[in-house]
Motif scaffolding. Structure first.
Motif, PDB file in Angstrom:
ATOM      1  N   UNK A 142       0.814  -1.213   0.000  1.00  0.00           N
ATOM      2  CA  UNK A 142       0.000   0.000   0.000  1.00  0.00           C
ATOM      3  C   UNK A 142       0.849   1.265   0.000  1.00  0.00           C
ATOM      4  N   UNK A 143       1.996   1.252   0.676  1.00  0.00           N
ATOM      5  CA  UNK A 143       2.874   2.423   0.646  1.00  0.00           C
ATOM      6  C   UNK A 143       3.456   2.631  -0.751  1.00  0.00           C
ATOM      7  N   UNK A 144       3.779   1.536  -1.420  1.00  0.00           N
ATOM      8  CA  UNK A 144       4.297   1.672  -2.782  1.00  0.00           C
ATOM      9  C   UNK A 144       3.238   2.207  -3.728  1.00  0.00           C
ATOM     10  N   UNK A 145       2.052   1.632  -3.679  1.00  0.00           N
ATOM     11  CA  UNK A 145       0.997   2.003  -4.609  1.00  0.00           C
ATOM     12  C   UNK A 145       0.536   3.440  -4.429  1.00  0.00           C
ATOM     13  N   UNK A 146       0.356   3.882  -3.181  1.00  0.00           N
ATOM     14  CA  UNK A 146      -0.304   5.156  -2.946  1.00  0.00           C
ATOM     15  C   UNK A 146       0.626   6.310  -2.591  1.00  0.00           C
ATOM     16  N   UNK A 147       1.809   6.024  -2.055  1.00  0.00           N
ATOM     17  CA  UNK A 147       2.770   7.092  -1.769  1.00  0.00           C
ATOM     18  C   UNK A 147       3.965   7.062  -2.719  1.00  0.00           C
ATOM     19  N   UNK A 148       4.029   6.070  -3.583  1.00  0.00           N
ATOM     20  CA  UNK A 148       5.173   5.952  -4.479  1.00  0.00           C
ATOM     21  C   UNK A 148       6.462   5.653  -3.738  1.00  0.00           C
ATOM     22  N   UNK A 149       6.360   5.137  -2.524  1.00  0.00           N
ATOM     23  CA  UNK A 149       7.552   4.843  -1.731  1.00  0.00           C
ATOM     24  C   UNK A 149       8.077   3.466  -2.104  1.00  0.00           C
ATOM     25  N   UNK A 150       9.296   3.421  -2.570  1.00  0.00           N
ATOM     26  CA  UNK A 150       9.948   2.150  -2.878  1.00  0.00           C
ATOM     27  C   UNK A 150      11.317   2.101  -2.209  1.00  0.00           C
ATOM     28  N   UNK A 151      12.141   3.089  -2.532  1.00  0.00           N
ATOM     29  CA  UNK A 151      13.460   3.185  -1.911  1.00  0.00           C
ATOM     30  C   UNK A 151      13.271   3.708  -0.496  1.00  0.00           C
ATOM     31  N   UNK A 152      13.491   2.848   0.514  1.00  0.00           N
ATOM     32  CA  UNK A 152      13.128   3.202   1.872  1.00  0.00           C
ATOM     33  C   UNK A 152      14.286   3.398   2.826  1.00  0.00           C
ATOM     34  N   UNK A 153      15.440   3.878   2.338  1.00  0.00           N
ATOM     35  CA  UNK A 153      16.529   4.216   3.257  1.00  0.00           C
ATOM     36  C   UNK A 153      17.360   5.355   2.681  1.00  0.00           C
ATOM     37  N   UNK A 154      18.058   6.085   3.565  1.00  0.00           N
ATOM     38  CA  UNK A 154      18.822   7.267   3.185  1.00  0.00           C
ATOM     39  C   UNK A 154      20.157   7.297   3.922  1.00  0.00           C
ATOM     40  N   UNK A 155      21.250   7.502   3.174  1.00  0.00           N
ATOM     41  CA  UNK A 155      22.570   7.745   3.779  1.00  0.00           C
ATOM     42  C   UNK A 155      22.574   9.122   4.451  1.00  0.00           C
ATOM     43  N   UNK A 156      23.221   9.236   5.587  1.00  0.00           N
ATOM     44  CA  UNK A 156      23.434  10.554   6.196  1.00  0.00           C
ATOM     45  C   UNK A 156      24.460  11.321   5.371  1.00  0.00           C
ATOM     46  N   UNK A 157      24.454  12.644   5.434  1.00  0.00           N
ATOM     47  CA  UNK A 157      25.398  13.426   4.630  1.00  0.00           C
ATOM     48  C   UNK A 157      26.862  13.045   4.832  1.00  0.00           C
ATOM     49  N   UNK A 158      27.241  12.624   6.059  1.00  0.00           N
ATOM     50  CA  UNK A 158      28.638  12.253   6.296  1.00  0.00           C
ATOM     51  C   UNK A 158      28.895  10.761   6.112  1.00  0.00           C
ATOM     52  N   UNK A 159      27.849  10.008   5.775  1.00  0.00           N
ATOM     53  CA  UNK A 159      28.020   8.590   5.493  1.00  0.00           C
ATOM     54  C   UNK A 159      28.195   7.700   6.712  1.00  0.00           C
ATOM     55  N   UNK A 160      27.976   8.217   7.892  1.00  0.00           N
ATOM     56  CA  UNK A 160      28.174   7.399   9.099  1.00  0.00           C
ATOM     57  C   UNK A 160      26.909   6.657   9.501  1.00  0.00           C
ATOM     58  N   UNK A 161      25.745   7.093   9.029  1.00  0.00           N
ATOM     59  CA  UNK A 161      24.489   6.502   9.467  1.00  0.00           C
ATOM     60  C   UNK A 161      23.543   6.289   8.278  1.00  0.00           C
ATOM     61  N   UNK A 162      22.567   5.446   8.532  1.00  0.00           N
ATOM     62  CA  UNK A 162      21.495   5.227   7.560  1.00  0.00           C
ATOM     63  C   UNK A 162      20.169   5.349   8.296  1.00  0.00           C
ATOM     64  N   UNK A 163      19.279   6.162   7.761  1.00  0.00           N
ATOM     65  CA  UNK A 163      17.907   6.265   8.262  1.00  0.00           C
ATOM     66  C   UNK A 163      17.019   5.422   7.359  1.00  0.00           C
ATOM     67  N   UNK A 164      16.052   4.712   7.952  1.00  0.00           N
ATOM     68  CA  UNK A 164      15.248   3.810   7.136  1.00  0.00           C
ATOM     69  C   UNK A 164      13.835   3.660   7.692  1.00  0.00           C
ATOM     70  N   UNK A 165      12.915   3.293   6.780  1.00  0.00           N
ATOM     71  CA  UNK A 165      11.558   2.937   7.149  1.00  0.00           C
ATOM     72  C   UNK A 165      11.517   1.489   7.627  1.00  0.00           C
TER      73      UNK A 165
END
Length: 777
Positions: free
Chosen positions: A231-254
């Motif tokens: 449902x998140x993919x279909x209605x919010x277009x969310x597929x890629x569910x993680x993000x590198x921090x700007x300094x590359x030390x952390x990852x934020x994710x769903x």
């Protein structure tokens, strides 16, 4: 014989007709002269007939041949801040291989940046088939996506390879994972590592040593890390569910927990001796939602830090999340279940604590998630889009809440295309005077400035842009209702064409031989409301005759049909039907997402299907009154998905007007669709029971008087055939005749399998021609 049904049908029918005419013309000629003259006339007639046949539109030619296939550049990427770009081009002399080619944007100088040889793994017999690619920040490494597989809507699962342009090495990521199971791989900011998702867990791989660190370990079909559920993919277009921090030390994710979401079951009865069962979580309107949470985890591993968001996660959505310019802070949009309040929340990545609410959208109907989000002033401000003024406008808002200024005004912003902070400009799409078209504008970021249209005034139609990071260039595409797309590179802000990449001139010439020019118009629908529409006329149109009408419809808040843009195969099919002797028309009712202001779009809240069907019927009646050649006693309507639902509504609510209907993959009962879409526009069934009842076509099934065809795929994971089956039961109960076509195991697009698309459109064509007599009277 129906002209659409066989490739040779129209030719033989035409020859037969012309032969009868020839016999009449030669009736008084006798002897050998008759044979000689007959042969001469037949040969003279045959040449133009063959030429006509070569240009004729048929379902097979439209949907199964390459005659009308448009060309485009594929994966296009800016390099060097916009001073260069790369595209994929077939490699000269290579069998099936391609190079990644660099072009200098200003001069057009071409060089092969990555050759097909570099993209061929050692020992492999063929190069990688590059479906998508991305560059590391320093441009020294290339990430290649290949051998992809479909996950619900998109091909988001496949293999990834990394090419090091320095030493020429090419190696596969996640070699120990099963083939084609990696998703959304992306470089760390410093280019030394790559993170990816495999089987709903997140991994980080060191590109130097090949060492793999598994960051999460609870991934399963219902415990989803770093990507999305259905449902998140279909209605919010969310597929890629993680993000590198700007300094590359952390990852934020769903993380999505679907444990409490009821499952839907699809049954495949044709591909094996016994049925195959597919079960997946699907929250229907009013039922339990997935629980969405966000976490931050060190890229080296360890325990995740969960963001401490208020309230029940099953009663809120997290449709958007990004790091701020700080590696200690993330921003997210937190949307309540009714989707009438969206908060931009800033949270501490180290503690998980919510620092503040930086902005809030509220609406008595629904709010749209802000996808056009950009950081300004090194993260001290952000771009925010709101309809609070009655128009969709961009605002610059300070992160600490101390300031807020309007950047655009006076008309709807359709989408943000670029922010040139150095130059002080916001680039965006809009079309203040014509809701059927799309143009590029810019306005000063400082606010209170006058918007400047950059798309030349002499180029009507629909334009799209991919603007370079330095905002000096744009990859530009444009088309019209009657003209296939052109792709070029333009210089900004003067919009000068630097070079044409694909003009599709040959296709345009071919199209010009078979298309009649479409007409755009406006028609009153009562109560001071005017709707946009278009019409396609038959080839030999005679305004003194009255023609049957085919209405193509969508009508829901998710899309417009009346757009001055190239419609591809569907546009050609509509022309084919027009040439059989129909007027093909379409209207955009209130509630469609046209750039006409908030009131236009949201007047349908809580009553989707009700007001829209009234608008559609009123527009058609007015068109019939104003134009004598429109025969409103002979009307058919067709649509797909929401358009299928609207087809049912029109057939059931206005049987005096619509006598033939073709509904493909409809939603007859709004209770059966998913939470996010249906509740956004209708609230919940508990809070709006009358709205769900009155908006659902099945409620009015007893109104059916005309001929109705329903087509559905039994493997439709989106709009379940369950709704169509319930409608069938209701029509049987009412003893209403109808026609039904089930496509085994096909999904919502009904295209899987050989000849499926041809079969669908042949079915629709046959149904129309058999039940609504073509031609003017």
């Amino acid at each position: 014989m129906n002209l659409w049904s066989r490739n040779d049908g129209s030719f033989h029918q035409a020859v037969s007709s012309r032969t009868e005419a020839t016999r009449g013309f030669l009736g008084d000629v006798t002897g050998g002269s008759v044979a000689a003259l007959g042969m001469t006339v037949a040969l003279a007639l045959l040449v133009p007939l063959v030429a006509i046949r070569a240009q004729a539109l048929t379902v097979e030619r439209i949907f199964a041949s390459s005659d009308f296939r448009a060309r485009g550049p594929g994966a296009f990427h800016w390099l060097e801040n916009g001073d260069a770009y790369t595209v994929i081009e077939p490699s000269p002399g290579a069998q099936g291989g391609a190079d990644i080619v660099r072009y200098a944007t200003g001069t057009g100088a071409k060089s092969v940046l990555v050759s097909v040889a570099q993209l061929t793994p050692r020992g492999a017999g063929r190069p990688l088939d590059v479906e998508e690619y991305s560059w590391s920040t320093d441009g020294k490494k290339l990430l290649v996506f290949t051998r992809s597989h479909r996950v619900w809507r998109e091909n988001t699962r496949g293999d990834y390879w990394v090419l090091d342009l320095g030493d020429g090495s090419l190696r596969q990521l996640g070699k120990d994972a099963p083939p084609s199971t990696l998703m959304f791989a992306k470089f760390s900011p410093d280019g030394t590592r790559a993170a990816y998702v495999s089987r709903n867990d997140i991994y980080v791989e060191d590109l130097g040593t090949g060492a793999v660190t598994r960051l999460t370990s609870d991934g399963s079909a219902k415990s989803i890390n770093g990507t999305s559920d259905w449902v998140y993919e279909e209605e919010f277009g969310l597929r890629d569910g993680f993000r590198w921090s700007p300094d590359g030390t952390r990852i934020a994710f769903w993380h999505l927990d679907d444990a409490d979401v009821a499952e839907y079951t699809l049954i495949n009865t044709t591909d094996s001796l016994y049925p195959k069962i597919t079960r997946y979580p699907y929250p229907k309107a009013g039922t339990t939602n997935p629980a969405a949470r966000l976490a931050v985890i060190a890229a080296t591993g360890g325990a995740p830090r969960w963001i401490d968001l208020p309230g029940d996660p099953r009663e809120h959505y997290i449709p958007w999340m990004e790091w701020t310019t700080s590696s200690n802070q993330i921003a997210l949009q937190y949307l309540n279940r009714l989707q009438n309040e969206d908060q931009l929340i800033v949270a501490d990545a180290l503690s998980g604590r919510v620092d503040r609410v930086a902005a809030t959208l509220r609406d008595s109907a629904w709010v749209d998630v802000v996808g056009d989000f950009t950081w300004l002033k090194a993260g001290k401000e952000f771009l925010w889009v709101s309809e609070e003024s009655g128009w969709r406008q961009a605002y610059a808002v300070s992160l600490d809440g101390s300031s807020r200024r309007a950047v655009t005004s006076g008309h709807d912003l359709i989408s943000v295309e670029a922010v040139d902070e150095a130059g002080g400009w916001l680039y965006y799409m809009a079309s203040p005077e014509n809701a059927t078209q799309r143009y590029l504008y810019r306005v000063p970021l400082a606010g209170a400035g006058r918007a400047e249209r950059l798309t030349p005034a002499g180029e009507p139609g629909t334009h799209s842009y991919l603007i370079s990071p330095n905002a000096k260039w744009a990859f530009h595409s444009y088309s019209t209702f009657d003209r296939p797309p052109v792709h070029d590179v333009v210089r900004l802000p003067d919009h000068r064409v630097e070079r044409v990449l694909f003009d599709n001139a040959e296709l345009a010439d071919r199209v010009a031989t078979v298309l009649r020019r479409g007409e755009f118009f406006q028609v009153p629908a009562g109560a001071g409301v005017t709707l946009d529409g278009w019409m396609i006329r038959p080839a030999h149109f005679d305004s003194t005759r009255r023609y049957p009408v085919l209405v193509t419809v969508y009508g829901e808040p998710a899309g417009q049909t009346v757009l001055d843009s190239w419609g591809g195969s569907t546009r050609l099919w509509h022309q084919m039907l027009a040439d059989l002797g129909y007027l093909v028309v379409s209207f955009d009712n209130r509630g469609t997402p046209a750039p006409k202001g908030r009131a236009w779009r949201k007047v349908v809240y809580g009553a989707v299907g009700v007001l829209a069907s009234e608008d559609q019927a009123a527009a058609l009646r007015t068109l019939g009154i104003r134009r004598g050649y429109v025969d409103t006693t002979r009307v058919a309507v067709w649509g797909w998905s929401g358009g299928g639902s609207m087809t049912l509504n029109l057939m059931f609510r206005h049987p005096e007007l619509y006598s033939v209907g073709m509904a493909v993959a409809p939603v007859p009962d709004q209770h059966l669709y998913d939470t996010i879409y249906q509740e956004r526009y209708m609230s919940t069934p508990e809070l709006n029971p009358d709205g769900y009842r009155l908006g659902s076509p099945i409620t009015f099934a007893e109104g059916l008087r005309g001929r109705l065809l329903i087509a559905h795929g039994s493997g439709d994971d989106n709009v379940h055939m369950q709704g169509t089956e319930r409608l069938i039961n209701r029509l049987v109960e009412l003893n209403k005749p109808f026609d039904f076509m089930m496509y085994p195991n096909r999904t919502h697009g009904i295209y899987e399998g050989k000849n499926t698309t041809v079969h669908v459109y042949s079915l629709l064509t046959r149904y129309l021609t058999e039940h609504l007599t073509a031609g003017g009277r």
